[in-house]
Structures are given as C-alpha cells and as structure tokens.
Design a protein around this motif. Structure first.
Motif, PDB file in Angstrom:
ATOM      1  N   GLU A   1       0.840  -1.191   0.000  1.00  0.00           N
ATOM      2  CA  GLU A   1       0.000   0.000   0.000  1.00  0.00           C
ATOM      3  C   GLU A   1       0.882   1.249   0.000  1.00  0.00           C
ATOM      4  O   GLU A   1       2.034   1.215   0.442  1.00  0.00           O
ATOM      5  CB  GLU A   1      -0.920   0.007   1.219  1.00  0.00           C
ATOM      6  N   LEU A   2       0.336   2.363  -0.485  1.00  0.00           N
ATOM      7  CA  LEU A   2       1.027   3.638  -0.526  1.00  0.00           C
ATOM      8  C   LEU A   2       0.755   4.416   0.749  1.00  0.00           C
ATOM      9  O   LEU A   2      -0.411   4.586   1.147  1.00  0.00           O
ATOM     10  CB  LEU A   2       0.566   4.450  -1.742  1.00  0.00           C
ATOM     11  N   VAL A   3       1.848   4.865   1.417  1.00  0.00           N
ATOM     12  CA  VAL A   3       1.743   5.603   2.681  1.00  0.00           C
ATOM     13  C   VAL A   3       2.514   6.903   2.525  1.00  0.00           C
ATOM     14  O   VAL A   3       3.550   6.961   1.846  1.00  0.00           O
ATOM     15  CB  VAL A   3       2.296   4.771   3.864  1.00  0.00           C
ATOM     16  N   ASP A   4       1.996   7.949   3.154  1.00  0.00           N
ATOM     17  CA  ASP A   4       2.683   9.241   3.138  1.00  0.00           C
ATOM     18  C   ASP A   4       4.065   9.099   3.769  1.00  0.00           C
ATOM     19  O   ASP A   4       4.222   8.480   4.831  1.00  0.00           O
ATOM     20  CB  ASP A   4       1.846  10.267   3.896  1.00  0.00           C
ATOM     21  N   ARG A   5       5.067   9.645   3.131  1.00  0.00           N
ATOM     22  CA  ARG A   5       6.452   9.494   3.601  1.00  0.00           C
ATOM     23  C   ARG A   5       6.645  10.121   4.975  1.00  0.00           C
ATOM     24  O   ARG A   5       7.332   9.567   5.836  1.00  0.00           O
ATOM     25  CB  ARG A   5       7.409  10.132   2.580  1.00  0.00           C
ATOM     26  N   ARG A   6       6.050  11.260   5.220  1.00  0.00           N
ATOM     27  CA  ARG A   6       6.169  11.926   6.527  1.00  0.00           C
ATOM     28  C   ARG A   6       5.561  11.067   7.631  1.00  0.00           C
ATOM     29  O   ARG A   6       6.160  10.907   8.700  1.00  0.00           O
ATOM     30  CB  ARG A   6       5.474  13.284   6.463  1.00  0.00           C
ATOM     31  N   GLN A   7       4.360  10.487   7.360  1.00  0.00           N
ATOM     32  CA  GLN A   7       3.736   9.621   8.350  1.00  0.00           C
ATOM     33  C   GLN A   7       4.557   8.364   8.589  1.00  0.00           C
ATOM     34  O   GLN A   7       4.590   7.827   9.703  1.00  0.00           O
ATOM     35  CB  GLN A   7       2.317   9.260   7.902  1.00  0.00           C
ATOM     36  N   MET A   8       5.246   7.869   7.558  1.00  0.00           N
ATOM     37  CA  MET A   8       6.094   6.696   7.729  1.00  0.00           C
ATOM     38  C   MET A   8       7.283   7.018   8.620  1.00  0.00           C
ATOM     39  O   MET A   8       7.699   6.197   9.446  1.00  0.00           O
ATOM     40  CB  MET A   8       6.562   6.205   6.356  1.00  0.00           C
ATOM     41  N   TRP A   9       7.860   8.216   8.499  1.00  0.00           N
ATOM     42  CA  TRP A   9       8.947   8.636   9.388  1.00  0.00           C
ATOM     43  C   TRP A   9       8.455   8.675  10.836  1.00  0.00           C
ATOM     44  O   TRP A   9       9.129   8.190  11.754  1.00  0.00           O
ATOM     45  CB  TRP A   9       9.453  10.017   8.959  1.00  0.00           C
ATOM     46  N   ILE A  10       7.281   9.285  11.046  1.00  0.00           N
ATOM     47  CA  ILE A  10       6.736   9.399  12.408  1.00  0.00           C
ATOM     48  C   ILE A  10       6.466   8.034  13.004  1.00  0.00           C
ATOM     49  O   ILE A  10       6.719   7.777  14.190  1.00  0.00           O
ATOM     50  CB  ILE A  10       5.451  10.255  12.374  1.00  0.00           C
ATOM     51  N   ARG A  11       5.984   7.103  12.166  1.00  0.00           N
ATOM     52  CA  ARG A  11       5.669   5.769  12.666  1.00  0.00           C
ATOM     53  C   ARG A  11       6.928   4.983  13.010  1.00  0.00           C
ATOM     54  O   ARG A  11       6.991   4.323  14.055  1.00  0.00           O
ATOM     55  CB  ARG A  11       4.845   5.013  11.628  1.00  0.00           C
ATOM     56  N   LEU A  12       7.932   5.023  12.145  1.00  0.00           N
ATOM     57  CA  LEU A  12       9.148   4.248  12.380  1.00  0.00           C
ATOM     58  C   LEU A  12       9.972   4.813  13.533  1.00  0.00           C
ATOM     59  O   LEU A  12      10.551   4.056  14.322  1.00  0.00           O
ATOM     60  CB  LEU A  12       9.992   4.207  11.104  1.00  0.00           C
ATOM     61  N   LEU A  13      10.022   6.139  13.651  1.00  0.00           N
ATOM     62  CA  LEU A  13      10.828   6.780  14.703  1.00  0.00           C
ATOM     63  C   LEU A  13      10.071   6.939  16.012  1.00  0.00           C
ATOM     64  O   LEU A  13      10.640   7.457  16.978  1.00  0.00           O
ATOM     65  CB  LEU A  13      11.316   8.147  14.213  1.00  0.00           C
ATOM     66  N   LYS A  14       8.771   6.540  16.025  1.00  0.00           N
ATOM     67  CA  LYS A  14       7.959   6.578  17.258  1.00  0.00           C
ATOM     68  C   LYS A  14       8.001   7.967  17.894  1.00  0.00           C
ATOM     69  O   LYS A  14       8.242   8.119  19.099  1.00  0.00           O
ATOM     70  CB  LYS A  14       8.429   5.504  18.247  1.00  0.00           C
ATOM     71  N   ILE A  15       7.736   8.987  17.073  1.00  0.00           N
ATOM     72  CA  ILE A  15       7.726  10.355  17.587  1.00  0.00           C
ATOM     73  C   ILE A  15       6.535  10.575  18.502  1.00  0.00           C
ATOM     74  O   ILE A  15       6.637  11.228  19.539  1.00  0.00           O
ATOM     75  CB  ILE A  15       7.732  11.358  16.416  1.00  0.00           C
ATOM     76  N   GLY A  16       5.363  10.047  18.131  1.00  0.00           N
ATOM     77  CA  GLY A  16       4.196  10.147  18.996  1.00  0.00           C
ATOM     78  C   GLY A  16       3.451  11.458  18.876  1.00  0.00           C
ATOM     79  O   GLY A  16       2.476  11.679  19.595  1.00  0.00           O
ATOM     80  N   LYS A  17       3.887  12.391  18.029  1.00  0.00           N
ATOM     81  CA  LYS A  17       3.204  13.668  17.840  1.00  0.00           C
ATOM     82  C   LYS A  17       3.594  14.209  16.473  1.00  0.00           C
ATOM     83  O   LYS A  17       4.467  13.671  15.781  1.00  0.00           O
ATOM     84  CB  LYS A  17       3.583  14.654  18.938  1.00  0.00           C
ATOM     85  N   ASN A  18       2.957  15.306  16.113  1.00  0.00           N
ATOM     86  CA  ASN A  18       3.263  15.936  14.829  1.00  0.00           C
ATOM     87  C   ASN A  18       4.564  16.728  14.968  1.00  0.00           C
ATOM     88  O   ASN A  18       4.629  17.683  15.746  1.00  0.00           O
ATOM     89  CB  ASN A  18       2.121  16.857  14.407  1.00  0.00           C
ATOM     90  N   PRO A  19       5.623  16.367  14.276  1.00  0.00           N
ATOM     91  CA  PRO A  19       6.914  17.049  14.456  1.00  0.00           C
ATOM     92  C   PRO A  19       6.868  18.483  13.938  1.00  0.00           C
ATOM     93  O   PRO A  19       6.161  18.797  12.970  1.00  0.00           O
ATOM     94  CB  PRO A  19       7.887  16.186  13.643  1.00  0.00           C
ATOM     95  N   SER A  20       7.656  19.344  14.584  1.00  0.00           N
ATOM     96  CA  SER A  20       7.744  20.744  14.177  1.00  0.00           C
ATOM     97  C   SER A  20       8.855  20.918  13.130  1.00  0.00           C
ATOM     98  O   SER A  20       9.595  19.988  12.803  1.00  0.00           O
ATOM     99  CB  SER A  20       8.031  21.621  15.400  1.00  0.00           C
ATOM    100  N   ILE A  21       8.990  22.157  12.636  1.00  0.00           N
ATOM    101  CA  ILE A  21       9.989  22.435  11.601  1.00  0.00           C
ATOM    102  C   ILE A  21      11.402  22.451  12.173  1.00  0.00           C
ATOM    103  O   ILE A  21      12.387  22.415  11.421  1.00  0.00           O
ATOM    104  CB  ILE A  21       9.683  23.777  10.919  1.00  0.00           C
ATOM    105  N   HIS A  22      11.539  22.540  13.493  1.00  0.00           N
ATOM    106  CA  HIS A  22      12.858  22.591  14.122  1.00  0.00           C
ATOM    107  C   HIS A  22      13.383  21.210  14.514  1.00  0.00           C
ATOM    108  O   HIS A  22      14.543  21.099  14.933  1.00  0.00           O
ATOM    109  CB  HIS A  22      12.808  23.476  15.373  1.00  0.00           C
ATOM    110  N   MET A  23      12.570  20.192  14.424  1.00  0.00           N
ATOM    111  CA  MET A  23      12.999  18.852  14.816  1.00  0.00           C
ATOM    112  C   MET A  23      13.849  18.224  13.716  1.00  0.00           C
ATOM    113  O   MET A  23      13.549  18.366  12.523  1.00  0.00           O
ATOM    114  CB  MET A  23      11.777  17.973  15.135  1.00  0.00           C
ATOM    115  N   ARG A  24      14.924  17.523  14.118  1.00  0.00           N
ATOM    116  CA  ARG A  24      15.878  16.933  13.192  1.00  0.00           C
ATOM    117  C   ARG A  24      16.086  15.453  13.518  1.00  0.00           C
ATOM    118  O   ARG A  24      15.902  15.018  14.654  1.00  0.00           O
ATOM    119  CB  ARG A  24      17.228  17.650  13.253  1.00  0.00           C
ATOM    120  N   VAL A  25      16.512  14.715  12.488  1.00  0.00           N
ATOM    121  CA  VAL A  25      16.855  13.303  12.627  1.00  0.00           C
ATOM    122  C   VAL A  25      18.283  13.140  12.145  1.00  0.00           C
ATOM    123  O   VAL A  25      18.627  13.565  11.028  1.00  0.00           O
ATOM    124  CB  VAL A  25      15.909  12.405  11.802  1.00  0.00           C
ATOM    125  N   CYS A  26      19.141  12.531  12.969  1.00  0.00           N
ATOM    126  CA  CYS A  26      20.546  12.413  12.613  1.00  0.00           C
ATOM    127  C   CYS A  26      20.762  11.307  11.586  1.00  0.00           C
ATOM    128  O   CYS A  26      19.891  10.442  11.368  1.00  0.00           O
ATOM    129  CB  CYS A  26      21.393  12.170  13.859  1.00  0.00           C
TER     130      CYS A  26
END
Length: 449
Positions: free
Chosen positions: A43-68
């Motif tokens: 199935e096709l999933v939004d790339r941003r939502q896939m990042w949030i799901r895999l990294l277990k952010i638990g909320k909508n990330p802001s523009i200042h949040m970074r991933v190393c």
C-alpha cells in the motif's frame, strides 16, 4: 545551528558529533512510499507519516525537529561533488537504530504500565523466593577457589538458570498504539426466530407448514425457479419462513424485523419480493378433487350431507383507497363499510382448499362472482351438491345445472323457523363451524393432493 536528534533513545548532538548530518522531516502529502503490510499486501503511505511511525515520535513534528544520519543507511544519501551537505535520496525512510519505545511511553508510566510493573514485581518476588530455595540446595559463592568441585558448581548454575526461565515474565512496554481506547465486552449472540424454530410443532405454529419435509420441498422448488444473484441479509430459507410467518401470524413489520434481526422496511421489501414467486409455486397445489376423493375423506359431521362436494364462501381483504372515483365505487363494500377486494373460495368437506376465484371489487355480490367463476360446470348433475351461506342466492343457476343447493333457510314472512328448518340450520352450522375451525380428523387414505 545547535541541533539535537529528536529520535527517542538517541543522544546525538551537532556539537558533540560534528561528523553527523541532521535532516528535517518530509513535508506532508508531498511524497508517498510503498510499504508491505504484515499480510503481504502493498500500500502507498505518506512518507512523513512513515517517518513518524518508524521513529515513534508520537506527535506531529515541528519544523525545528531533526533526525541524525545514524538512522539512515549510507546508500540512502546522494553523493555529489562540491557539496559538503549530505542530502537524502527521494522516498528514503529511516532504517537503522530505530527506537523501541516512544517519548510518551518513556516519559511517565501510565496506569496500564504501572499495573504491568506491579505484576512484574510480584512475579520477580516469587522467582526470587524460588531462587533462594535453590541457592540453599546448591550454595554458590563469588570466589571460584572456594568451590571444591567445578562440576557441582556448573550443575547448580544450570538449575538456577532453569528456575529463572520458568519464573521470569518478559514485559514489553506498550507503544503509542496500545492505549486503552475503550472497554471491550463479548456480548452474547441474540437468536432469531429462524434459529429458534427447531421442531415441526414450532414450524406449524409459526408458518402453518406441518413439517420440515414439506418446507424443504417448497424451498427446493423455489431455488429451482427463482435465480437470485444479489447478496441478501437473509437466505432464501429465512425469507420464505419470514413470508409464511407473516401469513400465519399477521404480525406487523416492526415485530417481524425484530424477530428476524432486520429492519421493518427490509422485512416489508422481502415479503413483497417473495410473494409473487411463492404464489406461482403454490398455485398448482390448488386442484379440484374428484367425487371419489371427496367421499374417501368425508368427515363424520357431514354424514347428513354425503353429496356435498364443495363449500363456498366469499372473503374480503381491506385495501388502500384508490385515487380514481370509479375505482373507489367499484371497491367499496356495503357489508364491510370499507374499500375491499373480494374473492370466492371453495373448500372440500375434508377441509382442503380446492378453488380460489379471481379477485373482484368489494361491490360485487356473491351471486355475480359465482356466475362468472363457472365453478358449477365442474360438478356432476343430479349427483353433487353445494353448501353455501345465505348470501349466495343462486337457486336458479343450480336448478338449471341440476345441482343440489344446501343453504340455511331464510326467515321470510315468518315469525320463527319450523322444527325441520331449525334442525337443518343446526346441522349446516355444525358442519360449517367444523370446517372453519379445522378440528376434523382426516382418514388414513389421504387424497394424492
């Protein structure tokens, strides 16, 4: 910029780890990636939502949040000359050093986690008590020199390991998708009337069919001539039982819908659909028996009327008032003081329905319906008789065809009936009541119909 990695359990810092690159989250709805589910579907999933799901952010990330860059593979980056900044390839998702729990699960224990930890502590206490017993049996010490026999020490360690494996419960901390959303209760299944009719007696009381053998025969003929490819809430067997229950009990559509687990409108729709088909199937069963068959099944109450071949009466059914004035006049019944449809039925002395006329308006008289039905042509002259009520004034027709007419006597220009007329009236009434109540007993040699 003083960037930190926002991934849980990751402590990367741009000043502490200058060799790492830090990347922002993709924009919502800009790119989609193909993900394979647990069932093997894609199935096709939004790339941003896939990042949030895999990294277990638990909320909508802001523009200042970074991933190393520790959470990406080396093949996920674009290698371009004269470019110092590392850039991710399109449709790249994190694949390395993924967190096990989210920030919310690690920040503060919820009530469910507290209950899990209490259970874990209780199990560990029991395991500790068991370990103490095992230690008393096989005493160990930290210094290997104090153990006289190394094989004995190894045997004791194996026993303790076995005890620990039996009494240790692995507790997996719940993620953000394991919160208590509602209380789930297993409600018992409500049985419908179709499932409750399990015996021939119940089938006879609700549908009028004597046994399941006859019901299965009707169902077999119905499935043979009625091909319905649409998906229905009720099977053909259930819909036939619904229709027969309506005919037998005359319950409302609300009651029938509740008994069969459907809505009243759906029950009405099923009955209207099944009625014409069932009428075509059962219509050939209404046949006019011969005189021999009538004689074989003659009940005792007709011992004074052995020549009666049919008992006639007219039935009226209330219908909706038509818009046409001429139709309203034609369908208005003086006897019922309402708009009705009228038809004549013939019953054998044994209680079998042998004739049904075409429908007429309520204004039509019994004599007119009898004349147009041409039923008298089926009778044998100078042999058969007809039993009717006082509404059938058909003496001239019966005399013309030489058929005997049995009817209760009229009280015309008389103060009272004679003794012979009273006795005849009582016998006719007894025979007709016996037919209407259906309390007679059929003989063993039933007719083939």
């Amino acid at each position: 910029m003083n960037h930190y990695c926002c991934v849980p359990q990751c402590s990367s810092w741009v000043k502490k780890n200058p060799e790492l690159s830090f990347h922002t989250f993709p924009k919502a709805g800009k790119e989609r990636v193909v993900v394979e589910t647990k069932l093997g579907n894609k199935e096709l999933v939004d790339r941003r939502q896939m990042w949030i799901r895999l990294l277990k952010i638990g909320k909508n990330p802001s523009i200042h949040m970074r991933v190393c860059s520790l959470h990406f593979d080396e093949s996920d980056f674009l290698q371009k000359e004269r470019v110092k900044r590392r850039t991710l390839k399109p449709k790249t998702v994190p694949s390395k050093n993924l967190p096990k729990i989210s920030h919310d699960a690690a920040a503060g224990p919820s009530s469910r986690i507290r209950r899990t930890r209490q259970m874990e502590a209780h199990m560990l206490n029991e395991a500790s008590a068991t370990n103490n017993e095992a230690t008393n049996v096989f005493p160990l010490c930290d210094d290997d020199d104090n153990v006289e026999d190394p094989q004995e020490r190894k045997a004791a360690e194996d026993v303790l390991a076995q005890v620990d494996s039996q009494n240790t419960v692995e507790v997996v901390p719940p993620g953000p998708s394991s919160r208590d959303s509602a209380v789930q209760v297993n409600t018992p299944k409500v049985l419908t009337l179709y499932e409750l009719i399990t015996s021939d007696e119940k089938l006879r009381n609700f549908t009028g069919i004597n046994n399941f053998a006859i019901f299965d025969s009707i169902l077999e003929i119905f499935e043979k001539y009625h091909k319905d490819k649409r998906v229905r809430r009720l099977s053909i067997r259930q819909r036939i039982m619904l229709l027969l229950t309506k005919f037998k009990t005359s319950l409302t559509y609300v009651t029938l819908g509740s008994l069969f687990g459907i809505t009243p409108d759906l029950a009405k729709t099923y009955i209207y659909e099944m009625m014409p088909v069932l009428s075509k199937i059962l219509k050939p069963l209404i046949v006019f028996p011969s005189t021999t068959q009538i004689t074989k099944n003659m009940p005792i109450c007709f011992k004074e009327f052995q020549d009666v071949r049919v008992i006639l009466d007219c039935t009226e059914i209330f219908v909706q008032s038509p818009k046409c004035l001429c139709c309203r006049i034609r369908f208005y019944s003086q006897y019922k003081s309402n708009i009705t449809v009228k038809f004549m039925t013939g019953v054998s002395p044994g209680g079998l329905i042998t004739y049904i006329s075409k429908p007429y308006g309520g204004r039509a008289s019994d004599k007119v319906i009898f004349e147009e039905s041409n039923l008298i042509s089926l009778l044998n002259p100078n042999r058969d008789a007809i039993m009717v009520d006082k509404g059938f004034v058909i003496d001239d027709i019966c005399n013309l065809y030489k058929v005997k007419l049995i009817r209760p006597p009229f009280l015309r220009h008389k103060s009272q009936l004679s003794s012979e007329e009273s006795i005849l009236n009582a016998k006719i009434a007894s025979a007709r009541v016996h037919i209407e109540l259906g309390s007679h007993r059929m003989k063993v040699n039933e007719s083939p119909i």
